[in-house]
Design a protein around this motif. Structure first.
Motif, short mmCIF file in Angstrom:
data_model
loop_
_atom_site.label_atom_id
_atom_site.label_comp_id
_atom_site.label_asym_id
_atom_site.label_seq_id
_atom_site.Cartn_x
_atom_site.Cartn_y
_atom_site.Cartn_z
N UNK A 101 0.84 -1.19 0.00
CA UNK A 101 0.00 0.00 0.00
C UNK A 101 0.88 1.25 0.00
N UNK A 102 0.35 2.33 -0.57
CA UNK A 102 1.11 3.58 -0.59
C UNK A 102 0.97 4.35 0.70
N UNK A 103 0.08 3.88 1.58
CA UNK A 103 -0.19 4.63 2.81
C UNK A 103 0.04 3.75 4.04
N UNK A 104 -0.01 4.40 5.18
CA UNK A 104 0.16 3.69 6.44
C UNK A 104 -0.21 4.61 7.59
N UNK A 105 0.44 4.40 8.73
CA UNK A 105 0.18 5.19 9.93
C UNK A 105 1.36 6.12 10.19
N UNK A 106 1.09 7.24 10.84
CA UNK A 106 2.16 8.18 11.17
C UNK A 106 1.83 8.89 12.47
N UNK A 107 2.88 9.37 13.13
CA UNK A 107 2.74 10.12 14.38
C UNK A 107 3.72 11.28 14.35
N UNK A 108 3.25 12.42 14.87
CA UNK A 108 4.09 13.61 15.00
C UNK A 108 3.93 14.17 16.40
N UNK A 109 5.01 14.72 16.93
CA UNK A 109 4.96 15.42 18.22
C UNK A 109 6.01 16.52 18.21
N UNK A 127 -1.46 -7.26 13.33
CA UNK A 127 -2.82 -7.52 13.78
C UNK A 127 -3.42 -8.72 13.05
N UNK A 128 -4.43 -9.37 13.66
CA UNK A 128 -5.10 -10.48 12.98
C UNK A 128 -5.61 -10.07 11.61
N UNK A 129 -5.56 -11.02 10.66
CA UNK A 129 -5.99 -10.74 9.30
C UNK A 129 -7.00 -11.79 8.86
N UNK A 130 -7.78 -11.43 7.85
CA UNK A 130 -8.76 -12.36 7.30
C UNK A 130 -8.06 -13.41 6.44
N UNK A 131 -8.55 -14.64 6.49
CA UNK A 131 -8.03 -15.70 5.64
C UNK A 131 -8.70 -15.73 4.28
N UNK A 132 -9.73 -14.92 4.10
CA UNK A 132 -10.43 -14.89 2.82
C UNK A 132 -9.56 -14.23 1.77
N UNK A 160 -6.80 -7.32 0.59
CA UNK A 160 -6.88 -6.78 1.95
C UNK A 160 -5.46 -6.66 2.51
N UNK A 161 -5.02 -5.45 2.85
CA UNK A 161 -3.66 -5.31 3.37
C UNK A 161 -3.53 -5.91 4.77
N UNK A 162 -2.38 -6.45 5.04
CA UNK A 162 -2.07 -6.91 6.40
C UNK A 162 -1.90 -5.66 7.26
N UNK A 163 -2.72 -5.51 8.27
CA UNK A 163 -2.72 -4.28 9.05
C UNK A 163 -1.82 -4.39 10.27
N UNK A 184 -4.26 3.40 15.15
CA UNK A 184 -4.85 2.27 14.43
C UNK A 184 -5.67 2.72 13.22
N UNK A 185 -5.70 1.82 12.24
CA UNK A 185 -6.64 1.89 11.11
C UNK A 185 -7.10 0.45 10.92
N UNK A 186 -8.20 0.11 11.57
CA UNK A 186 -8.63 -1.28 11.66
C UNK A 186 -9.35 -1.73 10.39
#
Length: 223
Positions: free
Chosen positions: A59-67, A79-84, A88-91, A106-108
Motif C-alpha cells: 500500500x502507498x499509505x500507512x500510519x504516522x505520528x508527530x509530536x 494484527x489479525x488478518x482475514x483468511x479470505x 486486503x492489506x495486512x494491518x 490504528x486503522x482497523x
C-alpha cells in the motif's frame, strides 16, 4: 495531553500543508495520522518536531505520528488478518510511548468481527498500562473492550458513500481521564479530525471521566 487523530485520505485528501495548518491551529502534543503517504515525511521541515511513519506492505499509505517533543521510535504490532482471498492489506498498529501514556495508532479492518479481534490483540499488547487506542476503527455500533472506556467524541466523523454520517474515528482509554473530546470540522479529507485531552488517572476510580457530548461550534476549517 492534547491529542489529535486524523485519517488523511491518502493522496486525494489532506496534503502535508493541510496537516501543518492543523498543527499550527490546534498545537497538539501528539498528532496521529492514518492513510499517511510518504509525502507526510516532509512535515518536520514545515513545523519542526519529530515524525515517524509506518507503511503497510503493498500500500502507498500507512500510519504516522508527530509530536513537537522527542519520543522513542514507535513499535509496529501485527494484527489479525482475514483468511479470505482478496486485496486486503495486512494491518499493523503503531505503538507509541509518550511519557506515561502508551498510544496505539490504528486503522482497523472493515470486517466487524475482525476489527474487534484486532482490538483484543492491541489491548493484550498494552499490558494494562495507561493507554489509548485511537484512530479509524471502521466499526459500526458499540465497541466493548474489557478494561477500556469509549471516551471519544459522540459525533459522526465520516460520511459513508458521501451520504450516511457514521462515527468511525474513536478512542478507547485505559486508566486515563478524558476531560474533553470533540470532532473538528471537515477539511480536505473525508474524515473529521478528532481532538481529546487525556491524562493519567490519579486513582482507578478517577479513570474515564464523564462521557463527552457533542458541542455546538462555529463553522470553520479545523475549528
Amino acid at each position: 495531553m492534547k491529542v489529535v487523530s486524523w485519517n488523511l485520505l491518502r493522496l486525494t485528501g489532506a496534503a502535508v500543508e493541510d496537516v501543518a495548518k492543523l498543527i499550527d491551529i490546534q498545537k497538539p502534543d501528539v498528532l496521529l495520522m492514518q492513510e499517511a503517504t510518504q509525502h507526510m515525511e516532509a512535515l518536520p521541515g514545515l513545523v519542526g518536531g519529530h515524525f515517524y511513519r509506518l507503511s503497510w506492505l503493498g500500500r502507498i499509505h500507512g500510519l504516522a505520528v508527530w509530536s513537537p517533543t522527542h519520543f522513542p521510535r514507535p513499535v509496529a504490532l501485527s494484527l489479525p488478518a482475514s483468511r479470505l482471498p482478496g486485496r486486503l492489506p495486512r494491518r499493523r498498529a503503531q505503538i507509541i510511548q509518550m511519557g506515561e501514556i502508551t498510544f496505539a495508532n490504528v486503522h482497523l479492518s472493515h470486517g466487524q468481527l475482525l476489527n474487534r479481534r484486532q482490538l483484543t490483540r492491541i489491548a493484550a499488547a498494552l499490558q494494562g498500562k495507561p493507554s489509548a487506542i485511537i484512530g479509524d476503527y471502521n466499526a459500526v455500533g458499540p465497541v466493548f473492550l474489557p478494561g477500556f472506556a469509549d471516551v471519544g467524541p459522540r459525533e459522526p466523523t465520516h460520511l459513508s458513500a458521501n451520504v450516511m454520517p457514521v462515527r468511525l474515528d474513536r478512542c478507547l482509554a485505559h486508566r486515563l481521564v478524558c476531560s474533553m473530546a470533540d470532532a473538528l470540522d471537515f477539511g480536505p479529507s473525508d474524515h473529521r479530525p478528532i481532538r481529546l485531552e487525556l491524562r493519567v488517572a490519579d486513582t482507578p476510580q478517577a479513570a474515564e471521566g464523564p462521557l463527552p457530548m457533542p458541542r455546538a461550534r462555529p463553522r470553520g476549517f479545523y475549528r
